[in-house]
Scaffold this motif. Sequence first.
Motif, short mmCIF file in Angstrom:
data_model
loop_
_atom_site.label_atom_id
_atom_site.label_comp_id
_atom_site.label_asym_id
_atom_site.label_seq_id
_atom_site.Cartn_x
_atom_site.Cartn_y
_atom_site.Cartn_z
N ALA A 122 0.85 -1.20 0.00
CA ALA A 122 0.00 0.00 0.00
C ALA A 122 0.89 1.26 0.00
O ALA A 122 2.06 1.21 0.38
N ASP A 123 0.29 2.39 -0.39
CA ASP A 123 1.05 3.64 -0.50
C ASP A 123 1.64 4.09 0.84
O ASP A 123 2.63 4.80 0.87
N ALA A 141 16.64 -4.39 1.06
CA ALA A 141 15.22 -4.33 0.67
C ALA A 141 14.89 -2.95 0.10
O ALA A 141 14.25 -2.84 -0.96
N GLN A 142 15.36 -1.92 0.78
CA GLN A 142 15.06 -0.55 0.33
C GLN A 142 15.58 -0.28 -1.08
O GLN A 142 14.90 0.35 -1.90
N GLN A 143 16.78 -0.77 -1.37
CA GLN A 143 17.40 -0.51 -2.67
C GLN A 143 16.65 -1.21 -3.80
O GLN A 143 16.84 -0.89 -4.97
N HIS A 144 15.82 -2.17 -3.45
CA HIS A 144 15.04 -2.87 -4.48
C HIS A 144 13.57 -2.42 -4.48
O HIS A 144 12.72 -3.08 -5.07
N ALA A 145 13.34 -1.31 -3.81
CA ALA A 145 11.98 -0.74 -3.79
C ALA A 145 12.06 0.74 -4.14
O ALA A 145 11.75 1.60 -3.31
N PRO A 146 12.49 1.05 -5.37
CA PRO A 146 12.76 2.45 -5.72
C PRO A 146 11.52 3.34 -5.72
O PRO A 146 11.65 4.57 -5.63
N ASP A 147 10.32 2.75 -5.80
CA ASP A 147 9.12 3.58 -5.85
C ASP A 147 8.54 3.87 -4.46
O ASP A 147 7.57 4.61 -4.34
#
Length: 329
Positions: A122-123, A141-147
């Motif tokens: 979710a947003d 994890a963060q580096q693979h969630a660029p959005d």
Amino acid sequence: MTQAPVNVTVTGAAGQIGYALLFRIASGQLLGPDTPVKLRLLEIPQAVKAAEGTAMELEDGAFPLLAGTDIFDNPKQAFEGANVALLVGARPRTKGMERGDLLEANGGIFKPQGEAINAGAADDIKVLVVGNPANTNALIAQQHAPDVPAERFTAMTRLDHNRALAQLAKKLGVSVADIKKMTIWGNHSATQYPDVFHAEVAGKNAAEAVNDETWLAEDFIPTVAKRGAAIIEARGASSAASAASAAIDHVHTWVNGTAEGDWTSMAVPSDGSYGVPEGLISSFPVTTKNGKYEIVQGLELNEFSRTRIDASVAELSEERDAVRSLGLI
Ligand code: NAD
Ligand code: LMR
């Protein structure tokens, strides 16, 4: 129930922290007594059956706030619609395993989980990483969630914070509730720095109340920093209920706010504050309000503190370099 349930995804749900954590989430202690929750449990295929057993027990708890429990062995499904994600499952270090092996094994877990969060959460997703090495797993994890806004990825040092409160309270013969503004700096590892120089005990400066730098350097700091190892030695397994409790505290504080005149410790992406290189997920003193946190600014750091913060941050930089060279970020 007055509002739609909040989706809480928990990884490693069949593990020992999971067992201590899920019942407290279901009882309303994570988000508050008015917030219904829906649990989305992620496990590896071999542990799905055990997770199903825990889900049966959750059902038997007849928790009024628990709107349902779903179990997945696929990260994409587990993080679909997640508002809160507790990343507990990780690959433990086994005999003969080098640090690089451990980081690589965890990269295989936290990379796809980051991608799944990016794809379907979710947003308003808030992520807490508990699985070790927690700070660097959170970075992967963060580096693979660029959005997803980078600051939504945090790692847990609240257990260290709580351990520091308990040790200081014992030393001074006060209640943990009398202590404010404790800080854990750096990595959730033996290099972490529990800082009492800005802490207050019943309104007085804690370092002055202790008035014993030898105790700080040789007793307090190593006791807090090596408490995880001491628990493993005593219990034959790593801390579980206290870790679950700290995870509840971390998210509860993030969502519901810190008390006036107090702060907490969270490992969050550095914005360069206190000379911590930007982007490293390092523990800081933070205040929280309306679901957002801010790093406490303007604290003066003496030489004693500076040296120790620098050492822990250097370790985080090394871990980041290691996962970079492994191609994990
Ligand atoms: P555990 O071994 O009992 O449970 C871990 C669970 O994770 C297992 O059920 C396993 O099947 C599952 N798992 C493994 N890979 C997974 C994946 N890819 N997806 C989903 N689930 C997966 O361990 P535990 O005692 O519950 O501890 C979990 C982690 O928390 C460990 O890494 C431990 O070192 C860490 N920990 C952190 C802190 C902290 O303060 N940050 C404190 C205590 C423990
Ligand atoms: C803890 O602080 O209790 C754990 O991180 C220890 C560990 O290595 O699992």
